[in-house]
Design an enzyme around this catalytic site. Structure first.
Site, PDB file in Angstrom:
ATOM      1  N   VAL A 171       0.859  -1.194   0.000  1.00 45.76           N
ATOM      2  CA  VAL A 171       0.000   0.000   0.000  1.00 45.76           C
ATOM      3  C   VAL A 171       0.895   1.244   0.000  1.00 45.76           C
ATOM      4  CG1 VAL A 171      -1.825   1.268   1.194  1.00 45.76           C
ATOM      5  CG2 VAL A 171      -1.810  -1.246   1.256  1.00 45.76           C
ATOM      6  N   HIS A 215       3.096   3.778   6.191  1.00 46.45           N
ATOM      7  CA  HIS A 215       2.463   3.149   7.354  1.00 46.45           C
ATOM      8  C   HIS A 215       3.474   2.329   8.126  1.00 46.45           C
ATOM      9  CE1 HIS A 215       2.029   0.341   3.966  1.00 46.45           C
ATOM     10  NE2 HIS A 215       2.097  -0.646   4.836  1.00 46.45           N
TER      11      HIS A 215
HETATM   12  P1  AMP Z   1       2.497  -3.428   3.293  1.00 48.51           P
HETATM   13  O1  AMP Z   1       2.885  -4.694   2.576  1.00 48.51           O
HETATM   14  O2  AMP Z   1       3.517  -3.035   4.325  1.00 48.51           O
HETATM   15  O3  AMP Z   1       2.160  -2.332   2.338  1.00 48.51           O
HETATM   16  O4  AMP Z   1       1.217  -3.791   4.141  1.00 48.51           O
HETATM   17  C1  AMP Z   1      -0.092  -3.483   3.753  1.00 48.51           C
HETATM   18  C2  AMP Z   1      -1.002  -3.995   4.829  1.00 48.51           C
HETATM   19  O5  AMP Z   1      -2.266  -3.394   4.654  1.00 48.51           O
HETATM   20  C3  AMP Z   1      -1.215  -5.520   4.842  1.00 48.51           C
HETATM   21  O6  AMP Z   1      -0.832  -6.048   6.124  1.00 48.51           O
HETATM   22  C4  AMP Z   1      -2.725  -5.661   4.607  1.00 48.51           C
HETATM   23  O7  AMP Z   1      -3.303  -6.729   5.329  1.00 48.51           O
HETATM   24  C5  AMP Z   1      -3.236  -4.312   5.078  1.00 48.51           C
HETATM   25  N1  AMP Z   1      -4.519  -3.909   4.508  1.00 48.51           N
HETATM   26  C6  AMP Z   1      -4.875  -3.927   3.196  1.00 48.51           C
HETATM   27  N2  AMP Z   1      -6.121  -3.452   3.054  1.00 48.51           N
HETATM   28  C7  AMP Z   1      -6.559  -3.106   4.294  1.00 48.51           C
HETATM   29  C8  AMP Z   1      -7.767  -2.555   4.803  1.00 48.51           C
HETATM   30  N3  AMP Z   1      -8.815  -2.250   3.997  1.00 48.51           N
HETATM   31  N4  AMP Z   1      -7.868  -2.338   6.132  1.00 48.51           N
HETATM   32  C9  AMP Z   1      -6.840  -2.639   6.950  1.00 48.51           C
HETATM   33  N5  AMP Z   1      -5.666  -3.154   6.531  1.00 48.51           N
HETATM   34  C10 AMP Z   1      -5.532  -3.396   5.219  1.00 48.51           C
END
Ligand code: AMP
Length: 118
Positions: free
Chosen positions: A100, A104
């Site tokens: 994402v 974060h």
């Molecule tokens: P990253 O690989 O560090 O970008 O992690 C992205 C994180 O976002 C993953 O752990 C997903 O499970 C989480 N994620 C994706 N969509 C959502 C959502 N709608 N609400 C909460 N977490 C999410």
């Protein structure tokens, strides 16, 4: 990389898709990860539009950065994991596997977490 206004966390900030908020103030939002990897798995994001850790710490203003770091400690206290411990992970860019593209931090806690890389 330019900021994608349609990324999932941007949509959460805009209220276009739901989340389970854990903490919110003027600068920071934290909510439960949708696919938790530990009993506590919180996503912590700044409200500003930053693609990743590098973008945030290079271009964020001092107040945004301080408020973000303080929010992490407040969330740890609120969840009662300040004494038992927690892990912070932030994927940044291609080689990390960041999915994402809104900066974060993952806060993981609630059990012994084992090695950093599984
Ligand atoms: P990253 O690989 O560090 O970008 O992690 C992205 C994180 O976002 C993953 O752990 C997903 O499970 C989480 N994620 C994706 N969509 C959502 C959502 N709608 N609400 C909460 N977490 C999410």
């Amino acid at each position: 990389m330019s900021y994608d206004q349609n990324n999932i966390f941007s949509k959460i900030l805009k209220g276009e898709i739901p989340s389970t908020p854990i903490f919110e103030n003027e600068y920071v939002l934290a909510f439960n990860d949708i696919e938790p990897k530990a009993p506590n798995h919180i996503i912590i994001i700044p409200k500003g539009s930053y693609t990743d850790s590098f973008d945030f710490y290079k271009n964020g203003n001092d107040l945004e950065i301080i408020e973000f770091e303080r929010a992490i400690a407040k969330i740890a206290e609120d969840l009662n994991i300040d004494k038992t411990g927690y892990r912070l992970i932030s994927n940044c860019g291609r080689d990390s596997g960041q999915e994402v593209p809104h900066y974060h931090v993952h806060m993981l806690a609630g059990k012994k977490l084992g090695p950093i890389l599984g």
